[in-house]
Design a protein around this motif. Structure first.
Motif, PDB file in Angstrom:
ATOM      1  N   MET A   1       2.368   1.958  -3.334  1.00 47.31           N
ATOM      2  CA  MET A   1       1.433   2.641  -4.220  1.00 47.31           C
ATOM      3  C   MET A   1       1.430   4.142  -3.926  1.00 47.31           C
ATOM      4  SD  MET A   1      -2.627   1.997  -4.652  1.00 47.31           S
ATOM      5  CE  MET A   1      -3.018   2.503  -2.994  1.00 47.31           C
TER       6      MET A   1
ATOM      7  N   GLN B   1       3.151  -6.602 -19.367  1.00 47.16           N
ATOM      8  CA  GLN B   1       1.881  -7.143 -19.836  1.00 47.16           C
ATOM      9  C   GLN B   1       0.753  -6.125 -19.843  1.00 47.16           C
ATOM     10  OE1 GLN B   1       0.999 -10.164 -16.956  1.00 47.16           O
ATOM     11  NE2 GLN B   1       0.392  -8.642 -15.434  1.00 47.16           N
TER      12      GLN B   1
ATOM     13  N   ASP C   1      -3.020  -8.124  -3.143  1.00 44.05           N
ATOM     14  CA  ASP C   1      -4.413  -8.512  -2.908  1.00 44.05           C
ATOM     15  C   ASP C   1      -5.287  -7.325  -2.536  1.00 44.05           C
ATOM     16  OD1 ASP C   1      -3.669 -11.027  -3.464  1.00 44.05           O
ATOM     17  OD2 ASP C   1      -3.467 -11.681  -1.376  1.00 44.05           O
ATOM     18  N   LEU C   2      -4.727  -6.392  -1.767  1.00 45.38           N
ATOM     19  CA  LEU C   2      -5.532  -5.243  -1.343  1.00 45.38           C
ATOM     20  C   LEU C   2      -5.385  -4.076  -2.296  1.00 45.38           C
ATOM     21  CD1 LEU C   2      -5.106  -5.198   2.534  1.00 45.38           C
ATOM     22  CD2 LEU C   2      -7.045  -5.986   1.176  1.00 45.38           C
ATOM     23  N   LYS C   3      -4.971  -4.352  -3.521  1.00 39.94           N
ATOM     24  CA  LYS C   3      -4.831  -3.316  -4.549  1.00 39.94           C
ATOM     25  C   LYS C   3      -3.696  -2.344  -4.257  1.00 39.94           C
ATOM     26  CE  LYS C   3      -7.940  -5.076  -6.833  1.00 39.94           C
ATOM     27  NZ  LYS C   3      -7.658  -5.637  -8.139  1.00 39.94           N
TER      28      LYS C   3
ATOM     29  N   LEU D   1       0.840  -1.199   0.000  1.00 39.37           N
ATOM     30  CA  LEU D   1       0.000   0.000   0.000  1.00 39.37           C
ATOM     31  C   LEU D   1       0.876   1.250   0.000  1.00 39.37           C
ATOM     32  CD1 LEU D   1      -2.815  -1.096   2.467  1.00 39.37           C
ATOM     33  CD2 LEU D   1      -2.984  -0.772  -0.001  1.00 39.37           C
TER      34      LEU D   1
ATOM     35  N   GLN E   1      -0.250  -5.679  -8.895  1.00 36.01           N
ATOM     36  CA  GLN E   1      -1.032  -5.327  -7.711  1.00 36.01           C
ATOM     37  C   GLN E   1      -0.986  -6.426  -6.655  1.00 36.01           C
ATOM     38  OE1 GLN E   1      -4.995  -4.146  -8.846  1.00 36.01           O
ATOM     39  NE2 GLN E   1      -4.321  -2.035  -9.005  1.00 36.01           N
TER      40      GLN E   1
END
Ligand SMILES: C[S@@+](CC[C@H](N)C(=O)[O-])C[C@H]1O[C@@H](n2cnc3c(N)ncnc32)[C@H](O)[C@@H]1O
Lengths: 306, 427
Positions: free
Chosen positions: B196, B324, B222-224, B193, B220
């Protein structure tokens, strides 16, 4: 909906798994955002949010949510290809319009343009850059447009296709890239639409139908149920059109002219290369088989003898 | 080191003695510590305040020592360039001699022009001085001449400063664009996090600076959060400003995932790589293996997929880059190549750097990704840069990309200071 698919399609016919489908869903939403909206919607594919600054903001959609839902349902339940849902495919640095009735250009085919680029760079003195090129069976116009963009100011491309839908879509795409003066689109079978003045070709590229007729039914649902069979079926052994094109190249290319064809893989490539070497009286030379990025011998390329 | 420090202090002292009363700009800087509190015990921070004046006040006051040194360098350059001119003008010089001399002259051209300008100014100053001495009776004339003298002296200072800048060692990469790579380190989801947030901080900072920020790839969690993210940043002087951001950024806070309210420490690593192209790194096609690491299938017309991921392996080094995020294979490939070139270039630079630093110790580690450079402490709302010992108390502004300049300016200043001191000590 996308999650529930899991690896079902993958196991069934090498179709998309949920990771891919999630990404497509994200793109679908991106594409439906009105102009000027940021192109990232970090939690579109998933309900969980990190609780930071993201998302809870009102965005303008070009399509209403119900329509989006309906489209997505077609994707999952009918296996309608993503590119038909959004009406376009990103191919090389192009965004090409596509619709039912024209083949969605494949990533493998992008490499043909790289081959042409290499040849233009090396054969600069040979005038291929300013010559006349043909993309036979142009589909959405992908190869014709990409090549049209790398030729010199006098270079021209003729794109032919038997399918009226393909011709219409290609014309539209050519216009979108403002290449009307460079790329001419003609309806007809392979070389037939070429006029007499257009027989001294500097280059020929083609990705003709090459799938053996027997294999069509077993293809991935996205392909067999939705893409035009005219674009796929290459006859009993899949080589019918490739051989025709190969003979055509031997007579229609000017000395030193370049060709590149896409094939079904190793078997066809080897057969075709062998045929060119032994059956065409040395008219095609420097014949090479090139692999795609998955390592499959996919292309046969070479030159007309001088 | 001790030597260098005392030399610096001496130079600084002599600068200070000549300093005029603070101007408004200086005053503002001096009162800024409401935002930036220099570590009281740190002599570096206190040096900064002087050097800040030194740097922004158009370097009006170079120390006599520095001036003397520079003068020596300048006359050395003048001699060299005279010598080269002689060779070039000699009919009997061999073609190799000629072209070698010519090449060196071309390299010296900018500096030589500046020196010529400086000499002309200095002559003008002398002339004006004698005019003033000669016309003690003509008041108007004298006034006019002194006015001109003031201008000429200001111009002389400006030229001297430009020349100093020229003589200081510079990093050729400063003007390049860069690749930003952010990676979550220890601390699991919380680190992702924060990765990010750091990534977005640079995005906002870039937007503020008028640079172009293009996301290359994001993996990403799991919690973005971002396990790994990269972007390419382009614009004027990007690498020169961002290069000091490379290193470990530490965060201390109570993670959203933490029920018990316990404070966690996690880490994110940042790398800033100068953008390079295939020519810079002499990349040969034979050294590359480019593939789609997709599983099976006959491909081509058989398959309809939106997966166009590409992996590039650089065979000699074993470095692999996979991209990707783009929708076409072609674009994934060119992005991957871009990243690969930047990585290879950076490898080569740090190799050269480590050879160089065997001879000369450098102050700010730029490029060393393992160095812990900064701590973001949320409960206390502060961010501390450990290299310059400066703390900013506006953590929110920082993450909005607003007050990052606080650190960047200080680090640039330190770089300049280091350059001057190594200029001095290399004599
Ligand atoms: C595999 S698709 C390739 C389309 C496009 N070149 C591409 O790579 O995306 C083959 C194309 O050949 C066209 N085609 C099939 N038979 C043809 C024929 N006899 N003459 C011209 N085009 C033909 C199909 O309509 C289809 O557009």
């Amino acid at each position: 909906m996308a999650t529930s698919v899991g690896s079902k399609f993958l196991d069934l016919d090498n179709g998309p798994d949920s990771t891919l489908l999630h990404r497509e869903l994200n793109w679908l939403i991106q594409d439906s955002l009105g102009e000027g909206e940021p192109a990232t919607l970090s939690c579109a594919a998933s309900a969980s949010s990190s609780g930071s600054t993201s998302s809870k903001k009102v965005v303008k959609l070009r399509t209403c949510l119900d329509d989006l839902y309906r489209l997505w349902k077609e994707r999952i339940e009918d296996r309608r290809p993503f590119q038909y849902l959004v009406g376009c495919e990103h191919w090389r640095d192009l965004v090409l319009s596509v619709e039912e009735g024209v083949l969605i250009p494949r990533p493998e085919t992008e490499l043909i343009v790289d081959f042409v680029e290499d040849v233009l760079a090396e054969n600069y003195g040979d005038g291929l850059k300013e010559g006349l090129w043909a993309d036979l069976g142009t589909g959405s116009g992908a190869l014709a447009i990409a090549i049209g963009r790398i030729l010199g100011c006098n270079g021209r491309v003729i794109a032919t296709d038997l399918s009226p839908v393909a011709v219409a879509v290609t014309e539209y795409n050519v216009k979108r890239y403002c290449l009307q003066d460079k790329v001419k689109v003609k309806q007809g079978s392979w070389f037939e639409p070429l006029e007499e003045s257009e027989v001294e070709l500097g280059g020929i590229v083609s990705n003709p139908p090459y799938i053996p007729s027997d294999n069509i039914a077993g293809l991935q649902a996205e392909v067999s149920k939705h893409e035009p069979i005219l674009a796929l079926d290459g006859g009993a052994n899949g080589m019918k059109d490739l051989l025709h094109l190969c003979n055509g190249a031997a007579s229609m290319l000017r000395p030193g002219g370049f060709f590149a064809f896409e094939t079904n893989g190793e078997q066809q490539s080897q057969f075709l290369a062998g045929y060119m070497e032994s059956e065409l009286g040395g008219r095609l030379v420097d014949i090479k088989i090139e692999s795609d990025l998955a390592g499959i011998p996919r292309f046969v390329k070479g030159f007309k003898a001088r | 080191m001790a030597d260098r420090g005392s030399l610096l202090r001496r130079i600084l002292r002599s600068i200070n003695q000549q300093l005029p009363r603070p101007t408004v700009a200086e005053f503002r800087w001096r009162t800024r510590p409401s935002v930036i509190r220099p570590r009281p015990a740190s002599c570096i921070s206190s040096l900064f305040l002087h050097w800040r004046q030194y740097s922004t006040e158009l370097q009006h006051h170079m120390s006599p020592e520095l001036m003397k040194l520079m003068e020596q360098r300048l006359s050395a350059i003048e001699n060299r360039s005279d010598h080269l001119h002689q060779i070039v003008n000699q009919p009997e010089a061999s073609p190799e001699e000629y072209s070698r001399a010519n090449k060196e002259l071309r390299k010296l051209r900018d500096v030589a022009e500046l020196i010529t300008d400086l000499r002309a100014k200095q002559k003008e100053i002398n002339d004006l001085k004698s005019v003033i001495a000669d016309c003690q009776d003509d008041k108007d004339m004298k006034e006019m001449a002194s006015e001109e003298l003031d201008q000429a002296m200001a111009e002389e200072k400006r030229l001297q400063y430009l020349l100093l800048k020229h003589l200081l060692p510079k990093d050729d990469a400063d003007e390049r664009d860069c690749i930003l790579e952010v990676r979550a380190g220890t601390g699991g989801e919380e680190a992702s996090l924060f990765a990010m947030e750091i990534f977005k901080m640079y995005e906002k900072y870039s937007q503020r600076s008028g640079w172009k920020f293009e996301v290359i790839d994001v993996a990403q969690s799991d919690l973005k959060g971002y396990k790994e993210a990269s972007a390419s940043i382009s614009g004027v002087g990007v690498y020169g400003k961002l290069k000091f951001e490379s290193g470990i950024h530490r965060v201390q806070r109570v993670p959203v995932t933490e029920k018990s309210g316990r404070l966690h420490t996690s880490a994110v690593s940042v790398a800033i790589l100068p953008q390079a192209d295939q020519v810079d790194v002499q990349l040969r096609n034979e050294d590359l293996k480019i593939d789609t690491y997709r599983s099976g299938g006959s491909g081509g017309q058989h398959a309809n997929t939106t997966d166009s991921a590409v992996r590039i392996t650089h065979i000699p080094t074993g470095i692999t880059v996979t991209i990707q995020d783009e929708r076409s294979q072609h674009k994934n490939k060119s992005k991957a190549l871009k990243v690969l070139c930047a990585r290879l270039y950076e490898m080569e630079r740090s190799r050269l750097h480590s050879i160089r630093s065997q001879f000369r110790s450098e102050q700010i580690g730029s490029g060393d990704r393992s160095e812990r450079i900064r701590t973001y402490n949320f409960p206390q709302g502060r961010v501390t840069d450990h290299r310059v010992g400066i703390t900013s108390h506006s953590i929110d502004d920082m993450l909005e990309g607003e007050s990052l300049d606080t650190f960047i300016d200080a680090l640039l200043l330190q770089q300049e200071m280091d350059a001057i001191s190594s200029f001095v000590s290399s004599e």
